[in-house]
Design a protein around this motif. Structure first.
Motif, PDB file in Angstrom:
ATOM      1  N   ASN A   1       1.942  45.397  57.745  1.00 44.13           N
ATOM      2  CA  ASN A   1       1.929  46.981  57.416  1.00 44.13           C
ATOM      3  C   ASN A   1       1.804  46.491  55.920  1.00 44.13           C
ATOM      4  N   ARG A   2       1.061  46.120  55.684  1.00 43.72           N
ATOM      5  CA  ARG A   2       1.332  45.634  54.174  1.00 43.72           C
ATOM      6  C   ARG A   2       0.749  46.925  52.839  1.00 43.72           C
ATOM      7  N   ALA A   3       0.957  47.040  51.816  1.00 44.32           N
ATOM      8  CA  ALA A   3      -0.537  48.069  51.202  1.00 44.32           C
ATOM      9  C   ALA A   3      -1.283  47.839  50.390  1.00 44.32           C
ATOM     10  N   SER A   4      -1.045  46.576  50.027  1.00 44.52           N
ATOM     11  CA  SER A   4      -2.251  45.997  49.108  1.00 44.52           C
ATOM     12  C   SER A   4      -2.623  44.604  50.099  1.00 44.52           C
ATOM     13  N   ARG A   5      -3.529  44.441  50.294  1.00 44.30           N
ATOM     14  CA  ARG A   5      -3.688  43.236  51.308  1.00 44.30           C
ATOM     15  C   ARG A   5      -4.157  42.295  51.187  1.00 44.30           C
ATOM     16  N   VAL A   6      -3.970  41.873  49.978  1.00 48.87           N
ATOM     17  CA  VAL A   6      -4.034  41.181  49.415  1.00 48.87           C
ATOM     18  C   VAL A   6      -2.680  40.225  48.933  1.00 48.87           C
ATOM     19  N   ALA A   7      -1.819  40.956  49.326  1.00 50.16           N
ATOM     20  CA  ALA A   7      -0.552  40.903  49.149  1.00 50.16           C
ATOM     21  C   ALA A   7      -0.266  39.135  49.899  1.00 50.16           C
ATOM     22  N   GLN A   8       0.258  38.293  48.951  1.00 55.93           N
ATOM     23  CA  GLN A   8       0.569  37.019  49.447  1.00 55.93           C
ATOM     24  C   GLN A   8       2.225  37.299  49.651  1.00 55.93           C
ATOM     25  N   PHE A   9       2.912  36.124  50.825  1.00 54.40           N
ATOM     26  CA  PHE A   9       4.356  36.108  50.662  1.00 54.40           C
ATOM     27  C   PHE A   9       5.122  35.005  50.509  1.00 54.40           C
ATOM     28  N   ARG A  10       5.972  34.304  49.902  1.00 48.22           N
ATOM     29  CA  ARG A  10       5.970  32.966  49.574  1.00 48.22           C
ATOM     30  C   ARG A  10       7.641  33.292  50.230  1.00 48.22           C
ATOM     31  N   PHE A  11       7.969  32.374  50.675  1.00 48.51           N
ATOM     32  CA  PHE A  11       9.756  31.790  51.267  1.00 48.51           C
ATOM     33  C   PHE A  11      10.036  30.832  50.390  1.00 48.51           C
ATOM     34  N   THR A  12      10.486  30.268  48.830  1.00 44.96           N
ATOM     35  CA  THR A  12      11.089  28.914  48.352  1.00 44.96           C
ATOM     36  C   THR A  12      12.348  28.788  48.193  1.00 44.96           C
ATOM     37  N   THR A  13      12.352  27.573  49.130  1.00 41.92           N
ATOM     38  CA  THR A  13      14.091  26.997  48.180  1.00 41.92           C
ATOM     39  C   THR A  13      13.828  25.295  46.440  1.00 41.92           C
ATOM     40  N   GLY A  14      12.296  26.084  46.532  1.00 38.65           N
ATOM     41  CA  GLY A  14      11.678  25.034  45.560  1.00 38.65           C
ATOM     42  C   GLY A  14      10.782  24.528  45.652  1.00 38.65           C
ATOM     43  N   VAL A  15      10.370  24.564  46.902  1.00 38.98           N
ATOM     44  CA  VAL A  15       8.770  23.921  47.579  1.00 38.98           C
ATOM     45  C   VAL A  15       8.495  25.530  48.750  1.00 38.98           C
ATOM     46  N   ALA A  16       7.259  26.084  48.096  1.00 40.31           N
ATOM     47  CA  ALA A  16       7.474  27.463  48.357  1.00 40.31           C
ATOM     48  C   ALA A  16       6.683  27.685  49.796  1.00 40.31           C
ATOM     49  N   VAL A  17       7.213  28.374  50.597  1.00 40.48           N
ATOM     50  CA  VAL A  17       6.181  28.383  52.544  1.00 40.48           C
ATOM     51  C   VAL A  17       5.547  29.915  52.485  1.00 40.48           C
ATOM     52  N   GLU A  18       4.321  30.077  52.417  1.00 40.17           N
ATOM     53  CA  GLU A  18       3.408  31.507  52.856  1.00 40.17           C
ATOM     54  C   GLU A  18       3.286  31.357  53.295  1.00 40.17           C
ATOM     55  N   VAL A  19       3.560  32.757  53.654  1.00 39.93           N
ATOM     56  CA  VAL A  19       3.164  33.065  55.145  1.00 39.93           C
ATOM     57  C   VAL A  19       2.201  34.184  54.882  1.00 39.93           C
TER      58      VAL A  19
ATOM     59  N   PHE B   1       1.829  38.727  45.328  1.00 43.83           N
ATOM     60  CA  PHE B   1       2.834  37.692  45.222  1.00 43.83           C
ATOM     61  C   PHE B   1       3.996  38.827  45.370  1.00 43.83           C
ATOM     62  N   MET B   2       4.900  38.000  46.586  1.00 47.93           N
ATOM     63  CA  MET B   2       6.469  38.388  46.488  1.00 47.93           C
ATOM     64  C   MET B   2       6.960  37.582  46.929  1.00 47.93           C
ATOM     65  N   ILE B   3       7.877  36.918  46.528  1.00 40.09           N
ATOM     66  CA  ILE B   3       8.512  35.611  46.280  1.00 40.09           C
ATOM     67  C   ILE B   3       9.402  35.877  46.804  1.00 40.09           C
ATOM     68  N   PHE B   4      10.534  35.144  47.747  1.00 40.15           N
ATOM     69  CA  PHE B   4      11.631  35.241  48.242  1.00 40.15           C
ATOM     70  C   PHE B   4      12.498  33.939  47.826  1.00 40.15           C
ATOM     71  N   GLN B   5      13.349  33.456  47.113  1.00 39.98           N
ATOM     72  CA  GLN B   5      13.589  32.692  46.937  1.00 39.98           C
ATOM     73  C   GLN B   5      15.130  32.548  47.896  1.00 39.98           C
ATOM     74  N   VAL B   6      14.926  31.249  49.131  1.00 34.70           N
ATOM     75  CA  VAL B   6      15.749  31.870  50.062  1.00 34.70           C
ATOM     76  C   VAL B   6      16.715  30.783  50.819  1.00 34.70           C
ATOM     77  N   GLY B   7      17.909  29.794  50.867  1.00 36.96           N
ATOM     78  CA  GLY B   7      19.177  29.642  51.554  1.00 36.96           C
ATOM     79  C   GLY B   7      18.139  27.988  52.161  1.00 36.96           C
ATOM     80  N   SER B   8      16.940  28.752  52.998  1.00 35.01           N
ATOM     81  CA  SER B   8      16.473  27.829  54.054  1.00 35.01           C
ATOM     82  C   SER B   8      14.913  28.730  54.536  1.00 35.01           C
ATOM     83  N   THR B   9      13.764  27.182  54.660  1.00 33.05           N
ATOM     84  CA  THR B   9      12.810  28.166  54.854  1.00 33.05           C
ATOM     85  C   THR B   9      12.115  27.519  56.667  1.00 33.05           C
TER      86      THR B   9
END
Length: 452
Positions: A434-452, A410-418
């Motif tokens: 091109n991520r090194a880990s094929r199972v990695a999940q990336f989330r942008f959140t301001t409190g409610v996570a948005v997964e990409v 997991f890589m979580i980015f706490q941002v001001g806008s989603t």
């Protein structure tokens, strides 16, 4: 079937009312009321204060139970209740006078600078009430009334949780000789306490597991020698009150012997010198921070044996610390060079939480760390980046881990806008494809996570 209580009986999650004598289909038996008194008493104890007394109107079977069930008096629910606001002291007094005990939990919260119960004699009378006999959890705030009634400590033989705030415990006679044989959680907030008194208080808790000290002053050194403690939380141990012209603030923390310590959290007093002599199970450490003001370095100094970390700089790396798996770092700007040095110091890190404020670093790494990439063992599974704005220095920083952390989950980015536009742009710039880990999940959140 899940149910919630309401004034006339039960309300099912489907919204239909169920009377105490019938089941949801209109027939059958009130199976809950058929439970033993001891079980029903435990159910009542788990309810909020404003609801537990209402159980008396559910059915005749329940009427006597509230008075004999272990009392859970949660002051916050009474303060926030619109019908009880402004009548707090009277409501608490009536509850205590009508309840036969025993006590389970008694919480009188911070009044935010105003008394919510009146004179100190009121609190003393409450604590002496038979309704609180054999109390297990006590959470009291004295609204900066510097008189701590002796009744505060009359539950020392039965307390499992004690939180005390807004008072003066600096006189050694106040806590000397106390013994809390079953106390597992101790919280001290906005308290004046001397060095000898705080050490005496901790020593009086032989099975203590969690210690929290916040906004407290009167001692400059804290030594921990405990065979049971698992978690320590220390934050803001000083004062900015104008009447305290020369307060004694915490400057030194020494973990001399803590064989069960797993979490050392929020050790971020200005200029704090923390030494870890023996904590073989320490897994969570935070927050390491760098803090300079008016040319003076107020950063935390952390010493593990002969390894020294000043602020975020590893000044001396004699030995690595393999037990730490979860690290929190607060830096002026996200700096990849510093983080790489910290990963060398803590080679078994699995979670890294980062916060940076400025944009001073470019974090260009492809040439600078080309030789390092092949040999650096990045074991990180979770990375959290707070206050992420998506500027290039932050993108360069994050991309290092996107492209090189092979076990990242997991890589979580706490941002001001989603917004969709922002996320689409970041996905491209951060090279998620091109991520090194094929199972990695990336989330942008301001409190409610948005997964990409």
């Amino acid at each position: 079937m899940q149910m919630e209580m309401e004034a006339g009986g039960f309300r099912s999650k489907r919204g239909r009312s169920v009377s105490p004598g019938k089941d949801e289909d209109g027939g059958g038996v009130d199976h809950i009321s058929a439970l033993p008194d001891a079980v029903l008493g435990e159910i009542i104890t788990l309810l909020p204060t404003k609801d537990d007394a209402r159980t008396r109107i559910l059915a005749s079977r329940w009427r006597h139970l509230w008075r004999s069930a272990p009392l859970n008096l949660e002051g916050r629910s009474l303060i926030n209740h619109p019908d009880k606001r402004g009548k707090f002291a009277g409501v608490v007094s009536r509850i205590l006078s009508s309840h036969q005990g025993p006590g389970c939990r008694f919480c009188i919260p911070d009044g935010h600078g105003r008394s919510i119960y009146g004179a100190a004699t009121t609190m003393d009378a409450w604590l002496r009430s038979p309704a609180l006999d054999n109390l297990q959890e006590l959470d009291v705030w004295y609204d900066r009334c510097h008189q701590v009634p002796a009744s505060t400590f009359r539950f020392k033989a039965t307390l499992h949780v004690l939180t005390i705030g807004g008072c003066d415990l600096s006189k050694s006679s106040t806590v000397q000789g106390l013994g809390f044989p079953v106390l597992k959680q101790l919280g001290i907030e906005c308290v004046i306490i001397s060095e000898s008194s705080i050490h005496s208080l901790i020593a009086s808790c032989p099975v203590l597991e969690c210690l929290s000290i916040t906004y407290t002053y009167g001692f400059s050194c804290l030594r921990i020698n405990s065979h049971s403690i698992k978690k320590i939380h220390i934050y803001g141990c000083g004062t900015d009150e104008p009447e305290q012209t020369d307060p004694i603030e915490l400057k030194e923390l020494i973990i001399e012997s803590a064989p069960c310590l797993e979490i050392l959290q929020d050790i971020c007093n200005d200029g704090l010198h923390a030494s870890i002599v023996s904590a073989p199970k320490l897994e969570t450490l935070g927050i390491l921070n760098e803090h300079k003001r008016d040319g003076v370095d107020y950063s935390t100094r952390l010493v593990f044996g002969s390894t020294v970390i000043q602020g975020l700089r590893v000044d001396s790396l004699a030995t690595v610390v393999r037990t730490v798996k979860d690290l929190s770092v607060c830096m002026m700007a996200l700096n990849l060079d510093i983080v790489i040095e910290l990963m060398k110091c803590f080679p078994c890190l699995e979670k890294l939480s980062l916060q940076g404020w400025s944009t001073g670093e470019k974090n260009l790494w492809r040439r600078k760390h080309r030789k390092l990439i092949g040999c650096l063992d990045i074991r990180l599974k979770t990375i959290v980046i707070s206050s992420y704005r998506g500027i290039w220095s932050e993108i360069n920083f994050a991309t290092f881990f996107v492209l090189n952390a092979k076990v990242l989950e997991f890589m979580i980015f706490q941002v001001g806008s989603t917004s969709e536009e922002f996320i689409a742009e970041q996905k491209k710039k951060l090279q998620f494809d091109n991520r090194a880990s094929r199972v990695a999940q990336f989330r942008f959140t301001t409190g409610v996570a948005v997964e990409v």
